[in-house]
Design a protein around this motif. Structure first.
Motif, PDB file in Angstrom:
ATOM      1  N   TRP A  42      30.894  -7.487 -11.061  1.00 20.32           N
ATOM      2  CA  TRP A  42      30.012  -8.613 -10.754  1.00 20.32           C
ATOM      3  C   TRP A  42      30.010  -9.553 -11.936  1.00 20.32           C
ATOM      4  O   TRP A  42      29.449  -9.260 -12.985  1.00 20.32           O
ATOM      5  CB  TRP A  42      28.609  -8.093 -10.479  1.00 20.32           C
ATOM      6  CG  TRP A  42      27.693  -9.081  -9.830  1.00 20.32           C
ATOM      7  CD1 TRP A  42      28.035 -10.092  -8.991  1.00 20.32           C
ATOM      8  CD2 TRP A  42      26.277  -9.137  -9.937  1.00 20.32           C
ATOM      9  NE1 TRP A  42      26.933 -10.762  -8.560  1.00 20.32           N
ATOM     10  CE2 TRP A  42      25.826 -10.195  -9.137  1.00 20.32           C
ATOM     11  CE3 TRP A  42      25.329  -8.387 -10.631  1.00 20.32           C
ATOM     12  CZ2 TRP A  42      24.488 -10.533  -9.001  1.00 20.32           C
ATOM     13  CZ3 TRP A  42      24.001  -8.732 -10.493  1.00 20.32           C
ATOM     14  CH2 TRP A  42      23.580  -9.787  -9.692  1.00 20.32           C
ATOM     15  N   ASP A  43      30.680 -10.686 -11.778  1.00 20.76           N
ATOM     16  CA  ASP A  43      30.659 -11.702 -12.823  1.00 20.76           C
ATOM     17  C   ASP A  43      30.747 -13.080 -12.177  1.00 20.76           C
ATOM     18  O   ASP A  43      30.820 -13.197 -10.960  1.00 20.76           O
ATOM     19  CB  ASP A  43      31.768 -11.479 -13.865  1.00 20.76           C
ATOM     20  CG  ASP A  43      33.168 -11.555 -13.273  1.00 20.76           C
ATOM     21  OD1 ASP A  43      33.374 -12.251 -12.255  1.00 20.76           O
ATOM     22  OD2 ASP A  43      34.062 -10.919 -13.844  1.00 20.76           O
ATOM     23  N   TYR A  65      26.815  -1.400  -9.935  1.00 19.79           N
ATOM     24  CA  TYR A  65      27.326  -2.531 -10.715  1.00 19.79           C
ATOM     25  C   TYR A  65      28.356  -2.070 -11.737  1.00 19.79           C
ATOM     26  O   TYR A  65      28.597  -0.890 -11.910  1.00 19.79           O
ATOM     27  CB  TYR A  65      26.156  -3.276 -11.360  1.00 19.79           C
ATOM     28  CG  TYR A  65      25.333  -3.948 -10.289  1.00 19.79           C
ATOM     29  CD1 TYR A  65      25.626  -5.229  -9.877  1.00 19.79           C
ATOM     30  CD2 TYR A  65      24.327  -3.255  -9.624  1.00 19.79           C
ATOM     31  CE1 TYR A  65      24.918  -5.831  -8.846  1.00 19.79           C
ATOM     32  CE2 TYR A  65      23.620  -3.844  -8.599  1.00 19.79           C
ATOM     33  CZ  TYR A  65      23.916  -5.124  -8.214  1.00 19.79           C
ATOM     34  OH  TYR A  65      23.232  -5.704  -7.192  1.00 19.79           O
ATOM     35  N   ASP A  70      24.096   1.037 -13.575  1.00 19.54           N
ATOM     36  CA  ASP A  70      23.124   0.202 -12.881  1.00 19.54           C
ATOM     37  C   ASP A  70      23.345   0.309 -11.386  1.00 19.54           C
ATOM     38  O   ASP A  70      24.404  -0.047 -10.871  1.00 19.54           O
ATOM     39  CB  ASP A  70      23.264  -1.263 -13.317  1.00 19.54           C
ATOM     40  CG  ASP A  70      22.958  -1.445 -14.794  1.00 19.54           C
ATOM     41  OD1 ASP A  70      22.058  -0.759 -15.289  1.00 19.54           O
ATOM     42  OD2 ASP A  70      23.619  -2.269 -15.425  1.00 19.54           O
ATOM     43  N   THR A  84      20.236 -11.581 -12.100  1.00 16.54           N
ATOM     44  CA  THR A  84      20.299 -11.013 -13.444  1.00 16.54           C
ATOM     45  C   THR A  84      19.151 -11.560 -14.282  1.00 16.54           C
ATOM     46  O   THR A  84      18.499 -12.524 -13.908  1.00 16.54           O
ATOM     47  CB  THR A  84      21.625 -11.356 -14.143  1.00 16.54           C
ATOM     48  OG1 THR A  84      21.612 -12.746 -14.478  1.00 16.54           O
ATOM     49  CG2 THR A  84      22.813 -11.056 -13.270  1.00 16.54           C
ATOM     50  N   THR A  86      19.749 -12.683 -17.307  1.00 22.09           N
ATOM     51  CA  THR A  86      20.352 -13.622 -18.243  1.00 22.09           C
ATOM     52  C   THR A  86      20.136 -15.056 -17.765  1.00 22.09           C
ATOM     53  O   THR A  86      20.512 -15.391 -16.633  1.00 22.09           O
ATOM     54  CB  THR A  86      21.868 -13.352 -18.374  1.00 22.09           C
ATOM     55  OG1 THR A  86      22.046 -11.974 -18.709  1.00 22.09           O
ATOM     56  CG2 THR A  86      22.501 -14.240 -19.422  1.00 22.09           C
ATOM     57  N   ASP A  89      22.538 -17.416 -15.259  1.00 19.17           N
ATOM     58  CA  ASP A  89      23.443 -16.661 -14.402  1.00 19.17           C
ATOM     59  C   ASP A  89      23.177 -16.918 -12.916  1.00 19.17           C
ATOM     60  O   ASP A  89      24.114 -17.081 -12.137  1.00 19.17           O
ATOM     61  CB  ASP A  89      23.356 -15.165 -14.683  1.00 19.17           C
ATOM     62  CG  ASP A  89      24.180 -14.749 -15.886  1.00 19.17           C
ATOM     63  OD1 ASP A  89      24.894 -15.600 -16.442  1.00 19.17           O
ATOM     64  OD2 ASP A  89      24.104 -13.563 -16.266  1.00 19.17           O
ATOM     65  N   CYS A  90      21.920 -16.939 -12.523  1.00 17.77           N
ATOM     66  CA  CYS A  90      21.603 -17.177 -11.110  1.00 17.77           C
ATOM     67  C   CYS A  90      22.090 -18.560 -10.684  1.00 17.77           C
ATOM     68  O   CYS A  90      22.682 -18.712  -9.618  1.00 17.77           O
ATOM     69  CB  CYS A  90      20.111 -17.045 -10.848  1.00 17.77           C
ATOM     70  SG  CYS A  90      19.558 -15.330 -10.808  1.00 17.77           S
ATOM     71  N   MET A  94      25.487 -15.820  -9.987  1.00 11.44           N
ATOM     72  CA  MET A  94      25.300 -14.368 -10.070  1.00 11.44           C
ATOM     73  C   MET A  94      23.965 -13.975  -9.440  1.00 11.44           C
ATOM     74  O   MET A  94      23.023 -13.558 -10.105  1.00 11.44           O
ATOM     75  CB  MET A  94      25.392 -13.880 -11.506  1.00 11.44           C
ATOM     76  CG  MET A  94      26.809 -13.910 -12.008  1.00 11.44           C
ATOM     77  SD  MET A  94      27.016 -13.112 -13.609  1.00 11.44           S
ATOM     78  CE  MET A  94      26.718 -11.406 -13.200  1.00 11.44           C
ATOM     79  N   LYS A  95      23.917 -14.163  -8.130  1.00  7.16           N
ATOM     80  CA  LYS A  95      22.749 -13.762  -7.356  1.00  7.16           C
ATOM     81  C   LYS A  95      23.254 -13.277  -6.017  1.00  7.16           C
ATOM     82  O   LYS A  95      24.348 -13.617  -5.568  1.00  7.16           O
ATOM     83  CB  LYS A  95      21.780 -14.926  -7.188  1.00  7.16           C
ATOM     84  CG  LYS A  95      22.402 -16.140  -6.543  1.00  7.16           C
ATOM     85  CD  LYS A  95      21.476 -17.309  -6.557  1.00  7.16           C
ATOM     86  CE  LYS A  95      22.222 -18.554  -6.057  1.00  7.16           C
ATOM     87  NZ  LYS A  95      21.426 -19.737  -6.206  1.00  7.16           N
TER      88      LYS A  95
END
Length: 107
Positions: A42-43, A65, A70, A84, A86, A89-90, A94-95
């Motif tokens: 996941w990136d 993950y 995780d 996330t 971080t 990220d969203c 990254m969501k």
């Protein structure tokens, strides 16, 4: 009178059969573990919503993950919104929004 007795007997027979029928036609589905993003992880290079779009999730399934440490179990049927911690990220993709179906039996 005989007609009423026959109808009652049929109703009782169908009721008894219905107690056994669901167990014979359905089976319990074991939870499936999904590696989020498949082998790529996941990136930001793989939109998580695209990854999830061709999958059907059920209550009990597990999302794992990159690290393998995780994991999120989809304990109930319903919507899950995952991101996330971080910053940025969203917004960068990254969501993950998925719907887990319940009950966890499938034909």
């Amino acid at each position: 009178m005989a007609r009423s007795s026959a109808k009652a007997a049929i109703a009782i027979l169908l009721t008894v059969i219905s107690f056994f029928l669901p167990g014979g036609l359905t089976h319990h589905r074991s939870p499936t573990t999904y590696i989020v993003g498949n082998e790529f992880g996941w990136d930001l290079s793989i939109p998580a919503d695209t990854w999830a779009s061709d999958k059907t999730f059920y209550a009990g399934d597990i999302l794992e993950y990159n690290t393998g440490e995780d994991m999120i179990q989809l304990a109930y049927g319903g919507n899950y919104f995952i991101g996330t911690a971080t910053p940025g990220d969203c917004w960068g993709g990254m969501k993950l929004a998925i719907n887990a179906l319940a009950p966890d039996n499938k034909d």
